[in-house]
Design an enzyme around this catalytic site. Sequence first.
Site, PDB file in Angstrom:
ATOM      1  CD  GLU A   1      -8.516  -9.963 -18.090  1.00  0.00           C
ATOM      2  OE1 GLU A   1      -9.305  -9.281 -18.784  1.00  0.00           O
ATOM      3  OE2 GLU A   1      -8.052  -9.572 -17.002  1.00  0.00           O
TER       4      GLU A   1
ATOM      5  CG  ASP B   1      -2.740 -11.554 -15.052  1.00  0.00           C
ATOM      6  OD1 ASP B   1      -3.092 -12.686 -15.455  1.00  0.00           O
ATOM      7  OD2 ASP B   1      -3.338 -10.926 -14.162  1.00  0.00           O
TER       8      ASP B   1
ATOM      9  CE  LYS C   1      -4.970 -14.592 -14.232  1.00  0.00           C
ATOM     10  NZ  LYS C   1      -5.682 -13.435 -14.791  1.00  0.00           N
TER      11      LYS C   1
ATOM     12  CD  GLU D   1     -12.083 -11.243 -12.008  1.00  0.00           C
ATOM     13  OE1 GLU D   1     -11.082 -11.554 -12.674  1.00  0.00           O
ATOM     14  OE2 GLU D   1     -12.154 -10.219 -11.291  1.00  0.00           O
TER      15      GLU D   1
ATOM     16  CG  ASP E   1      -4.080  -7.570 -15.169  1.00  0.00           C
ATOM     17  OD1 ASP E   1      -4.741  -8.131 -14.279  1.00  0.00           O
ATOM     18  OD2 ASP E   1      -4.522  -7.377 -16.331  1.00  0.00           O
ATOM     19  CB  SER E   2      -5.141  -7.245  -9.418  1.00  0.00           C
ATOM     20  OG  SER E   2      -4.269  -8.276  -9.010  1.00  0.00           O
TER      21      SER E   2
HETATM   22  O1  KIV Z   1      -5.099  -9.731 -11.887  1.00  0.00           O
HETATM   23  C1  KIV Z   1      -5.401 -10.572 -11.033  1.00  0.00           C
HETATM   24  O2  KIV Z   1      -5.022 -10.456  -9.862  1.00  0.00           O
HETATM   25  C2  KIV Z   1      -6.209 -11.711 -11.443  1.00  0.00           C
HETATM   26  C3  KIV Z   1      -6.736 -12.630 -10.401  1.00  0.00           C
HETATM   27  C4  KIV Z   1      -7.449 -12.020  -9.290  1.00  0.00           C
HETATM   28  C5  KIV Z   1      -7.486 -13.749 -10.966  1.00  0.00           C
HETATM   29  O3  KIV Z   1      -6.399 -11.898 -12.592  1.00  0.00           O
END
Ligand code: KIV
Length: 242
Positions: free
Chosen positions: A103, A73, A101, A170, A34-35
């Site tokens: 959090e 994510d 994934k 992280e 989600d970055s």
């Molecule tokens: O959102 C993301 O890119 C991440 C990774 C950097 C672990 O969660």
Amino acid sequence: MKARGQKIAALTAYDYPMAKLLDESGVPFLLVGDSVGMVVLGYPNTTLVTMADMLHHTRAAARAKPQAVLGADLPFKSYDTVDTALANARQLVAAGAEFVKAEGGHEILPQVKAIIESGIPFCGHLGMLPQHVLEEGGYHIKGKKEAEHQALLEDAKALAQAGVFAIVLELVTPPVANEISQSVSVPTIGIGSGPDCDGQILVTHDLTGNFPWFTPRFVKPRANCAGEIKSAVAAWKSSVET
Ligand code: KIV
């Protein structure tokens, strides 16, 4: 790979060309993180990322049909309940994700278990949780306080027990990241958490210098793509104008 003592290189990919390039470079673990919200969509943090954003980018990356495992994510607020977590995880899989994934630790265990029981592989994410940046007032290193250290260790063990196949750590202090890595059989994938995790993940734009306006302290960019783009454009513009 963990059993063989082989470190795992993982990177983010948000679209077809990047997923293809990273796959051709032999990176075995790709994440539509989600970055994407921050380094591609121009959001100030990841809390604005929507399921629609994630589905769009997951479909694009999945079209590269990478040999690498490709995950996505679950964005902010998309896994608040077991039912929404399951429905949204299924949508990401339908878009091409091979794992999801999210959090958190004990607070999302029912969602994690339901996703895994439905047959979708799950990657945990502990330590600094970017989706909590607004409540926490910034991106802070985790594990310095003893209570935090113990909570991280317990969360990692609980996630491993629930059946996650990997855990992203992280901004966890390196000694705590090391202890967690030794305490669980599944691989830990660190980001800003020292050298002793079983693998390392970076936001590809940070590694390649594609997002020059902010680079996390723990990243050493290996290329200056932003600079290359600017010089190519300046040279072309000047040739057009003259
Ligand atoms: O959102 C993301 O890119 C991440 C990774 C950097 C672990 O969660």
